[in-house]
Design an enzyme around this catalytic site. Structure first.
Site, PDB file in Angstrom:
ATOM      1  N   ASP A  13       0.852  -1.200   0.000  1.00 37.41           N
ATOM      2  CA  ASP A  13       0.000   0.000   0.000  1.00 37.41           C
ATOM      3  C   ASP A  13       0.891   1.255   0.000  1.00 37.41           C
ATOM      4  O   ASP A  13       0.868   2.042   0.928  1.00 37.41           O
ATOM      5  CB  ASP A  13      -0.949   0.000   1.218  1.00 37.41           C
ATOM      6  N   ASP A  18       6.872   1.349   1.933  1.00 42.24           N
ATOM      7  CA  ASP A  18       6.552   0.339   0.914  1.00 42.24           C
ATOM      8  C   ASP A  18       7.408   0.576  -0.329  1.00 42.24           C
ATOM      9  O   ASP A  18       7.868  -0.385  -0.976  1.00 42.24           O
ATOM     10  CB  ASP A  18       5.089   0.444   0.475  1.00 42.24           C
ATOM     11  N   HIS A 239       9.808   0.366   8.241  1.00 41.87           N
ATOM     12  CA  HIS A 239       9.151  -0.917   8.523  1.00 41.87           C
ATOM     13  C   HIS A 239       9.230  -1.948   7.391  1.00 41.87           C
ATOM     14  O   HIS A 239       9.660  -3.081   7.578  1.00 41.87           O
ATOM     15  CB  HIS A 239       7.667  -0.678   8.846  1.00 41.87           C
ATOM     16  N   ASP A 240       8.706  -1.548   6.216  1.00 41.00           N
ATOM     17  CA  ASP A 240       8.334  -2.554   5.216  1.00 41.00           C
ATOM     18  C   ASP A 240       9.484  -3.343   4.583  1.00 41.00           C
ATOM     19  O   ASP A 240       9.309  -4.532   4.280  1.00 41.00           O
ATOM     20  CB  ASP A 240       7.469  -1.916   4.128  1.00 41.00           C
TER      21      ASP A 240
HETATM   22  C1  BDR Z   1       3.012   0.020   8.603  1.00 40.20           C
HETATM   23  O1  BDR Z   1       1.966   0.952   8.404  1.00 40.20           O
HETATM   24  C2  BDR Z   1       2.178   1.705   7.249  1.00 40.20           C
HETATM   25  O2  BDR Z   1       1.906   3.044   7.485  1.00 40.20           O
HETATM   26  C3  BDR Z   1       3.590   1.427   6.795  1.00 40.20           C
HETATM   27  O3  BDR Z   1       3.662   1.450   5.390  1.00 40.20           O
HETATM   28  C4  BDR Z   1       3.882   0.077   7.355  1.00 40.20           C
HETATM   29  O4  BDR Z   1       3.495  -0.955   6.461  1.00 40.20           O
HETATM   30  C5  BDR Z   1       3.723   0.372   9.893  1.00 40.20           C
HETATM   31  O5  BDR Z   1       2.832   0.327  10.946  1.00 40.20           O
HETATM   32 CA    CA Z   2       2.943  -0.502   4.127  1.00 32.12          CA
END
Ligand code: BDR
Ligand code: CA
Length: 309
Positions: A13, A18, A239-240
C-alpha cells in the site's frame, strides 16, 4: 534474473516505506508481481504509487490492483504519515503506466497455483491475502510462506496496542494468522523499530547520483521528518523492507515461533496477541522476528538502491 532468488508476490500500500521495500524486492527477489491494497491511502493512490515506483525503478514487473476496502470495517488510511496521496515528500515523475489487472486476488491465486515455492510478502493490510485464501484454500499449503510487516509483541502505533496494517483490517489478519500456513513470519513493530534510518542515510542515498538514489533519499528524508514531528526523534523506523529482507537475507534475523492471534474487538482491535509464555508450543503458528542485524541489512538496502543505473 537468477533463479536462486526467492519468488515473491509483494502485496503493498505505498506508502513511503513500501516504496523502499519495492526497491529491495526488485534487486533481491524473483518478483512475480506487485499487488496493491487499500491502506496508507485509498486503492487508487496506492496502485498509482506502486506503478510510479516501478516506473522510477525501470522494472517491467506487473502491478495488479486489489481490494479497495477491508473485509468488514470501514477503510482507514494513514494520511498523517504518508500524505493524502500516500507518497508525500519525494518528487515523482508523471505516470506513464497502468495496472495489468484490477483483480489482484485472482492474480495471487493463479500465480501460487501455477508456481512452486512462492512467498507472499504483504506489507499493508492483509485484505488481498485473506480474500485469496478464502477464494482458494488450496493455495495455503502451496505457498512457501508469508512474510508480513504488521503487528507487534508489545505496544502499537496507531492505537495503544495495535499496529496500522493489522488495525486497518483485523478480520483479514485473523484469517491469515489462523490460516494454518506452514510458515508465517512476522516483522512487527518490536522488530522494525530496530531498523532505523536517519538524515545521514538520506544524504548517502542522494549522493548515489541516480534517479532512484535521489528518490530514495527524499523518501528517507520524509520518514525522518515525520518522526521528528511526531516523536521528536532524529531517527525513523523503516518498517516494510524488513518483511522482504527476512526472506532474502534470513541470516540477519532472529526469530522465535509463538502462538499469535489477532483481536477484532473494541479497544484492542488490531492487536496481535503474542503468547510469550513459552509453554504453548503446540499452537505456535508464527515465526515472530525479534532481532535484526541493523547495520548489515541497512547496507543491503543501500546497495539495492545503488544497483539501479
Ligand atoms: C506500517 O503501516 C504503514 O503506514 C507502513 O507502510 C507500514 O506498512 C507500519 O505500521
Ligand atoms: Ca505498508
Amino acid at each position: 534474473m537468477s533463479t536462486d532468488r526467492p519468488k515473491i508476490i509483494l502485496d503493498c500500500d505505498p506508502g513511503l516505506d513500501d516504496a523502499m521495500a519495492i526497491l529491495v524486492a526488485v534487486q533481491h527477489t524473483d518478483l512475480l508481481g506487485i499487488t496493491s491494497v487499500s491502506g496508507n491511502a485509498p486503492l487508487s493512490a496506492t496502485t498509482r504509487n506502486a506503478l510510479l515506483v516501478s516506473q522510477i525503478a525501470d522494472t517491467d514487473v506487473e502491478v495488479h490492483a486489489g481490494a479497495d476496502r477491508p473485509l468488514i470495517i470501514e477503510p482507514k488510511h494513514a494520511a498523517h504519515v504518508h500524505g493524502e496521496g500516500g507518497l508525500n515528500g519525494p518528487t515523482v515523475p508523471p505516470l506513464h503506466r497502468s495496472p495489468t489487472s484490477n483483480d489482484a486476488v485472482q492474480f495471487i491465486v493463479d500465480t501460487v497455483r501455477a508456481t512452486d515455492d512462492v512467498w507472499l510478502v504483504p506489507i499493508g493490510p492483509l485484505t488481498n491475502i485473506a480474500l485469496a485464501f478464502r477464494q482458494a484454500p488450496d493455495i495455503v499449503a502451496k505457498v512457501a510462506g508469508i512474510s508480513l510487516m504488521g503487528g507487534s509483541t508489545g505496544g502499537g502505533n496507531v492505537q495503544p496496542v495495535a499496529e496500522f496494517n493489522i488495525w486497518a483490517d483485523p478480520h483479514a489478519a485473523q484469517i491469515v494468522f489462523g490460516s494454518g500456513a506452514e510458515r508465517i513470519v512476522m516483522a512487527g513493530l518490536n522488530l522494525t523499530h530496530q531498523y532505523t534510518v536517519d538524515r545521514d542515510l538520506a544524504v548517502r542515498l542522494a549522493g548515489i547520483g541516480t534517479a532512484v538514489g535521489t528518490f530514495a533519499g527524499e523518501v528517507i528524508e520524509a520518514c525522518v521528518e515525520f518522526s521528528e514531528r511526531m516523536r521528536g526523534a532524529s531517527t525513523s523506523p523503516l518498517h516494510d523492507p524488513c518483511a522482504v529482507l527476512a526472506v532474502t537475507h534470513p541470516q540477519h534475523f532472529g526469530s522465535v515461533k509463538r502462538h499469535v492471534d489477532v483481536s477484532v474487538s473494541d479497544i484492542t482491535a488490531g492487536m496481535t496477541v503474542v503468547d510469550e509464555r513459552g509453554y504453548d508450543d503446540a499452537n505456535a503458528n508464527v515465526e515472530v522476528l525479534y532481532e535484526v542485524d541493523r547495520d548489515a541489512t541497512i547496507e543491503v538496502f543501500v546497495e539495492s538502491v545503488a544497483a539501479f543505473s
